[in-house]
Write a protein that holds these residues in place. Sequence first.
Motif, PDB file in Angstrom:
ATOM      1  N   GLN A  69     -11.655  -6.675   7.112  1.00 53.68           N
ATOM      2  CA  GLN A  69     -12.284  -6.081   5.935  1.00 53.68           C
ATOM      3  C   GLN A  69     -12.639  -4.615   6.202  1.00 53.68           C
ATOM      4  OE1 GLN A  69     -15.923  -7.990   4.688  1.00 53.68           O
ATOM      5  NE2 GLN A  69     -15.815  -7.066   2.672  1.00 53.68           N
ATOM      6  N   ALA A  87      -3.999   0.282  -5.039  1.00 52.85           N
ATOM      7  CA  ALA A  87      -5.007  -0.778  -5.217  1.00 52.85           C
ATOM      8  C   ALA A  87      -4.406  -2.180  -5.149  1.00 52.85           C
ATOM      9  CB  ALA A  87      -5.751  -0.578  -6.530  1.00 52.85           C
ATOM     10  N   GLN A  88      -3.247  -2.374  -5.766  1.00 56.97           N
ATOM     11  CA  GLN A  88      -2.636  -3.709  -5.788  1.00 56.97           C
ATOM     12  C   GLN A  88      -2.219  -4.151  -4.380  1.00 56.97           C
ATOM     13  OE1 GLN A  88       0.784  -4.097  -8.323  1.00 56.97           O
ATOM     14  NE2 GLN A  88       1.035  -6.264  -7.876  1.00 56.97           N
ATOM     15  N   ASP A  89      -1.550  -3.269  -3.649  1.00 55.14           N
ATOM     16  CA  ASP A  89      -1.132  -3.616  -2.282  1.00 55.14           C
ATOM     17  C   ASP A  89      -2.343  -3.824  -1.381  1.00 55.14           C
ATOM     18  OD1 ASP A  89       1.492  -3.461  -3.072  1.00 55.14           O
ATOM     19  OD2 ASP A  89       1.884  -1.522  -2.106  1.00 55.14           O
ATOM     20  N   LEU A  90      -3.350  -2.983  -1.545  1.00 54.35           N
ATOM     21  CA  LEU A  90      -4.571  -3.121  -0.751  1.00 54.35           C
ATOM     22  C   LEU A  90      -5.212  -4.487  -0.977  1.00 54.35           C
ATOM     23  CD1 LEU A  90      -6.712  -1.831   1.123  1.00 54.35           C
ATOM     24  CD2 LEU A  90      -7.848  -1.023  -0.947  1.00 54.35           C
ATOM     25  N   THR A  91      -5.286  -4.903  -2.225  1.00 57.05           N
ATOM     26  CA  THR A  91      -5.880  -6.201  -2.556  1.00 57.05           C
ATOM     27  C   THR A  91      -5.060  -7.350  -1.963  1.00 57.05           C
ATOM     28  OG1 THR A  91      -6.846  -5.328  -4.577  1.00 57.05           O
ATOM     29  CG2 THR A  91      -6.588  -7.717  -4.447  1.00 57.05           C
ATOM     30  N   LEU A  92      -3.742  -7.307  -2.137  1.00 50.62           N
ATOM     31  CA  LEU A  92      -2.875  -8.380  -1.633  1.00 50.62           C
ATOM     32  C   LEU A  92      -2.963  -8.501  -0.108  1.00 50.62           C
ATOM     33  CD1 LEU A  92       0.297  -7.818  -3.845  1.00 50.62           C
ATOM     34  CD2 LEU A  92      -1.247  -9.791  -3.914  1.00 50.62           C
ATOM     35  N   SER A  94      -5.274  -7.236   1.984  1.00 46.96           N
ATOM     36  CA  SER A  94      -6.642  -7.567   2.424  1.00 46.96           C
ATOM     37  C   SER A  94      -6.924  -9.055   2.267  1.00 46.96           C
ATOM     38  CB  SER A  94      -7.673  -6.771   1.624  1.00 46.96           C
ATOM     39  OG  SER A  94      -7.555  -5.411   1.900  1.00 46.96           O
ATOM     40  N   ARG A  95      -6.577  -9.614   1.124  1.00 51.02           N
ATOM     41  CA  ARG A  95      -6.821 -11.028   0.873  1.00 51.02           C
ATOM     42  C   ARG A  95      -6.043 -11.887   1.879  1.00 51.02           C
ATOM     43  NH1 ARG A  95      -5.453 -11.825  -4.610  1.00 51.02           N
ATOM     44  NH2 ARG A  95      -7.482 -10.923  -5.044  1.00 51.02           N
TER      45      ARG A  95
END
Length: 176
Positions: A69, A87-92, A94-95
Amino acid sequence: MPPSIMPFPIRLRRLVCALLASVASVAGPARADEQGPRQRLPLPAVYVRECAACHLAYPPGLLPAASWQRLMGGLDRHFGTDATLDAQDLTLISRWLQDHADTRRGALPPEDRITRSPWFERKHRHIEAATWRLPSVRTAANCAACHAGAAQGRYDEHDLRMPAGLSPRQRAAWDD
């Protein structure tokens, strides 16, 4: 032959196979254990594209979720480099990293570095500092310098290769 009249050894074998299959299906995500990551986890294409473009796509089980994180939250200063993602790649990513992170260790590695984690230091304690500085190695984070299967998540100590440039004494110590 109906299961009720099947010979006992065949029924037992099928039962054991079914049990093993069900255990394997709920075994959980890859984790780093005393040997390092023990299960090869398929890497998402976005993770390979974005992260492995610069360094090895490290298995998520090498660090706890809190470390991932913080690392993903500081990509603008990722070990001296701006590795900012959309933002989309970061979210995918990171999750995925947090979903498959190591959950068994209590202490976080200093600076969220895999190479500063207690298990890494224990497994590599006999490696001299000069070895990490060899041109064929460059850094302790270059797992692939010695672990031929690192890119596939394999870190078996019985499948190591000697990096180029070891002194005769270091080569002799390698086999100990």
